[in-house]
Write a protein that holds these residues in place. Structure first.
Motif, short mmCIF file in Angstrom:
data_model
loop_
_atom_site.label_atom_id
_atom_site.label_comp_id
_atom_site.label_asym_id
_atom_site.label_seq_id
_atom_site.Cartn_x
_atom_site.Cartn_y
_atom_site.Cartn_z
N LEU A 1 -55.89 1.18 14.25
CA LEU A 1 -56.90 1.38 15.30
C LEU A 1 -57.74 2.63 15.01
O LEU A 1 -58.95 2.65 15.25
CB LEU A 1 -56.20 1.48 16.66
CG LEU A 1 -57.09 1.53 17.89
CD1 LEU A 1 -58.02 0.32 17.96
CD2 LEU A 1 -56.25 1.59 19.17
N GLU B 1 -50.93 4.56 24.34
CA GLU B 1 -51.14 3.32 25.09
C GLU B 1 -51.02 3.58 26.59
O GLU B 1 -50.43 4.58 27.01
CB GLU B 1 -50.14 2.26 24.62
CG GLU B 1 -50.56 1.71 23.27
CD GLU B 1 -49.44 1.05 22.52
OE1 GLU B 1 -48.45 0.69 23.16
OE2 GLU B 1 -49.58 0.91 21.30
N SER C 1 -55.40 3.49 24.65
CA SER C 1 -55.52 2.09 24.23
C SER C 1 -54.93 1.17 25.27
O SER C 1 -53.79 1.34 25.69
CB SER C 1 -54.80 1.89 22.89
OG SER C 1 -54.79 0.51 22.58
N THR D 1 -61.46 5.09 26.10
CA THR D 1 -60.51 4.01 26.33
C THR D 1 -60.92 2.79 25.50
O THR D 1 -62.10 2.47 25.42
CB THR D 1 -60.50 3.65 27.83
OG1 THR D 1 -60.20 4.83 28.56
CG2 THR D 1 -59.45 2.60 28.14
N VAL D 2 -59.94 2.17 24.89
CA VAL D 2 -60.22 0.97 24.11
C VAL D 2 -59.75 -0.23 24.90
O VAL D 2 -58.61 -0.25 25.40
CB VAL D 2 -59.47 0.98 22.76
CG1 VAL D 2 -59.86 -0.21 21.91
CG2 VAL D 2 -59.75 2.26 22.02
N VAL E 1 -57.55 8.88 22.47
CA VAL E 1 -57.85 7.46 22.68
C VAL E 1 -56.77 6.84 23.57
O VAL E 1 -55.58 6.93 23.26
CB VAL E 1 -57.89 6.69 21.34
CG1 VAL E 1 -58.11 5.20 21.57
CG2 VAL E 1 -58.99 7.26 20.44
N PRO F 1 -51.65 1.91 16.04
CA PRO F 1 -52.43 3.15 15.98
C PRO F 1 -52.98 3.50 14.59
O PRO F 1 -54.11 3.96 14.47
CB PRO F 1 -51.45 4.21 16.48
CG PRO F 1 -50.56 3.47 17.40
CD PRO F 1 -50.40 2.09 16.81
N ILE G 1 -53.72 8.63 19.66
CA ILE G 1 -53.79 7.34 20.36
C ILE G 1 -52.54 7.16 21.21
O ILE G 1 -51.42 7.23 20.71
CB ILE G 1 -53.92 6.18 19.36
CG1 ILE G 1 -55.23 6.31 18.58
CG2 ILE G 1 -53.85 4.82 20.08
CD1 ILE G 1 -55.51 5.21 17.60
N ASN H 1 -59.27 -7.83 19.51
CA ASN H 1 -57.87 -7.49 19.21
C ASN H 1 -57.33 -8.43 18.14
O ASN H 1 -56.44 -9.25 18.40
CB ASN H 1 -57.02 -7.53 20.48
CG ASN H 1 -55.66 -6.89 20.27
OD1 ASN H 1 -55.34 -6.46 19.17
ND2 ASN H 1 -54.87 -6.83 21.33
N ALA I 1 -54.38 -3.27 16.86
CA ALA I 1 -53.97 -2.39 17.96
C ALA I 1 -52.94 -1.36 17.53
O ALA I 1 -52.65 -0.43 18.28
CB ALA I 1 -53.40 -3.24 19.11
#
Ligand code: SF4
Ligand code: SF4
Length: 457
Positions: free
Chosen positions: A259, A284, A181, A221-222, A179, A256, A282, A249, A254
């Motif tokens: 999320l 970023e 983020s 992708t978030v 993921v 991890p 996850i 959000n 957000a």
């Protein structure tokens, strides 16, 4: 591929926490480079592992990217010179967590001379996995919130013996879903949202490389719900080949550990586990770019992108050299220190208040938040009035009132039994407490006491 991702994704509405709004003003500001500081203070601990051993002495001339410190601890990241110049001292200096940490102070000569200038390798995607891992490890990139060196998160699940030597981590779970983020951890931060707009192609390249490294079959992708990217649909910012999910959000989804649950419905074992324990990795957007640069050009981590917000000033997103003191940043953004009541490193919900503006930016710094004197909230020693509001907002489903009562009156073992260490220190409970009890302070104190008790026995 799309169907497989959808099988893994079982979004679960995040109902706890707080709706603190979106980072509208700060997210609208492009990332800009701050002028080079005349002097940098580089702590030899900018990660969660052991303190690095200094490799330089006062009087040494250093170049950008030169090793200043390293440690054999796998949870420590090597530290490189962020500017060229002369080492004026290697001595204790305050860090953003209020500790005195061995710090290398460098007088910047402004020459911007690199030890080995980063050079892009056009064939970087063809590198061997072990070479990629080595590059990420040597670059010293750290995940800012957890202070974890990034390379420790990237080892593939089935490793040849060489990886045991390189990584030093005994057991690593397979990644079913990678993921990326682009959510920021607090509304006063916008680094990841800006990178989604300003470095989209690099995020795609980085995601592909990381997928290969960890052996993930799927990635997505978030993005922040309702935000579009240059007018494109907010549900497909990376193009048709990339899956994306848009989430509201709501603070602190957000993070991890939360999320993962919001995306897959799977609970992360906490505090001893991580999202990878349930097959999710996850990362970023800024971490993805750090990994990409390490592999593509061998660039070490010498800077960070931080958001700066405060009263009577335009919020900014700044690329800052590590070791830059807060004083230089506040000067640059035009902050009026006479009107500032508190300087916070991090967001207003989970950051750390500072007692000196000589504290430097480190690999773990996400933001600098200034509070005006009239914005300060005074905590009280008032007893808990048992309203239950803190229980309703706690994202970890704890009983903050019970835990903090134990901590307040010194019953630390009882607090530990009440899952003290499951607390992620998000600050939601203290934010809503009508009695203005310093709940997170009690929790941090309790954790320190229990840790001291456990290490003493
Ligand atoms: S107890 Fe911890 S996790 Fe729960 S709301 Fe308070 S700070 Fe957040
Ligand atoms: S919000 Fe404050 S007063 Fe209410 S139960 Fe929690 S600790 Fe007690």
């Amino acid at each position: 591929m799309a169907a497989k991702v959808e099988q893994l994704i079982k979004p679960k509405k995040f109902r706890r926490g707080l709706d603190l709004g979106t980072p509208g003003a700060v997210a609208a500001q492009p990332i800009e480079d701050i002028p080079l500081p005349p002097r940098v203070y580089v702590p030899l601990k900018q990660h969660r592992g052991a303190l690095c051993e200094s490799k330089v002495s006062p009087g040494d001339q250093v170049k950008i990217g030169q090793l200043l410190g390293e440690s054999a601890d796998p949870e420590a990241a090597p530290i490189h010179a962020p500017v060229s110049g002369k080492v004026v001292s290697v001595a204790d200096h305050p860090d953003p967590y209020g500790r005195m940490i061995l710090t290398v102070t460098i007088e910047n000569d402004g020459a911007e001379e690199w030890l080995a200038p980063p050079a892009e390798d056009p064939q970087f995607q063809q590198k061997k996995l072990s070479a990629m891992m080595r590059a990420v490890r040597l670059s010293g990139w750290v995940v800012p919130r957890s202070g974890r060196p990034v390379y420790t998160m990237l080892a593939p699940p089935e490793r040849p013996t060489a990886y045991i030597f390189l990584v030093g981590i005994p057991k690593i779970k397979p990644v079913r879903l990678l993921v990326i983020s682009t959510l920021d951890l607090e509304p006063t931060m916008a680094c990841n949202q800006r990178l989604l707009i300003e470095a989209l192609e690099d995020i795609k390249s980085g995601a592909e490389v990381i997928k290969k490294m960890v052996g993930a079959k799927e990635s997505l992708t978030v993005i922040d719900q309702g935000r579009s990217l240059n007018g494109s649909s907010p549900t497909s910012p990376l193009g048709a080949d990339y899956q994306s999910v848009s989430l509201k959000n709501r603070y602190p989804v957000a993070w991890p550990e939360l999320l993962t649950t919001a995306l897959t419905g799977l609970e992360v074992p906490w505090p001893d586990g991580e999202p990878r324990d349930v097959g999710v990795l996850i990362l970023e957007a800024d971490t993805v770019l750090g990994v990409l640069e390490a592999i593509r050009s061998g660039r070490p981590q010498i800077d960070r992108i931080i958001s700066v917000t405060g009263p009577e000033m335009t919020p900014r997103n700044l690329r800052v050299r590590l070791g830059t003191p807060l004083r230089d940043i506040i000067d640059y953004v035009g902050g009026d220190l006479d009107n500032v009541g508190k300087i916070v490193v991090g967001g207003l919900m989970s950051g750390y208040a500072q007692y000196t503006d000589l504290v430097p930016v480190t690999k773990e710094t996400l933001a600098v938040s200034l509070m005006a004197k009239n914005e300060l909230v005074a905590f009280s020693e008032h007893i808990c009035i048992k309203c239950g509001r803190c229980v309703g907002v706690c994202p970890m489903r704890l009983l903050p009132n019970v835990i903090t009562n134990f901590c307040e009156f010194g019953h630390f073992a009882d607090a530990a039994d009440a899952e003290l260490f499951k607390c992620i220190e998000c600050g939601c409970c203290a934010y809503v407490c009508p009695a203005k009890r310093p709940l997170v302070h009690y929790i941090k104190h309790g954790k320190a006491e229990v840790t001291a008790m456990r290490t003493a026995t």
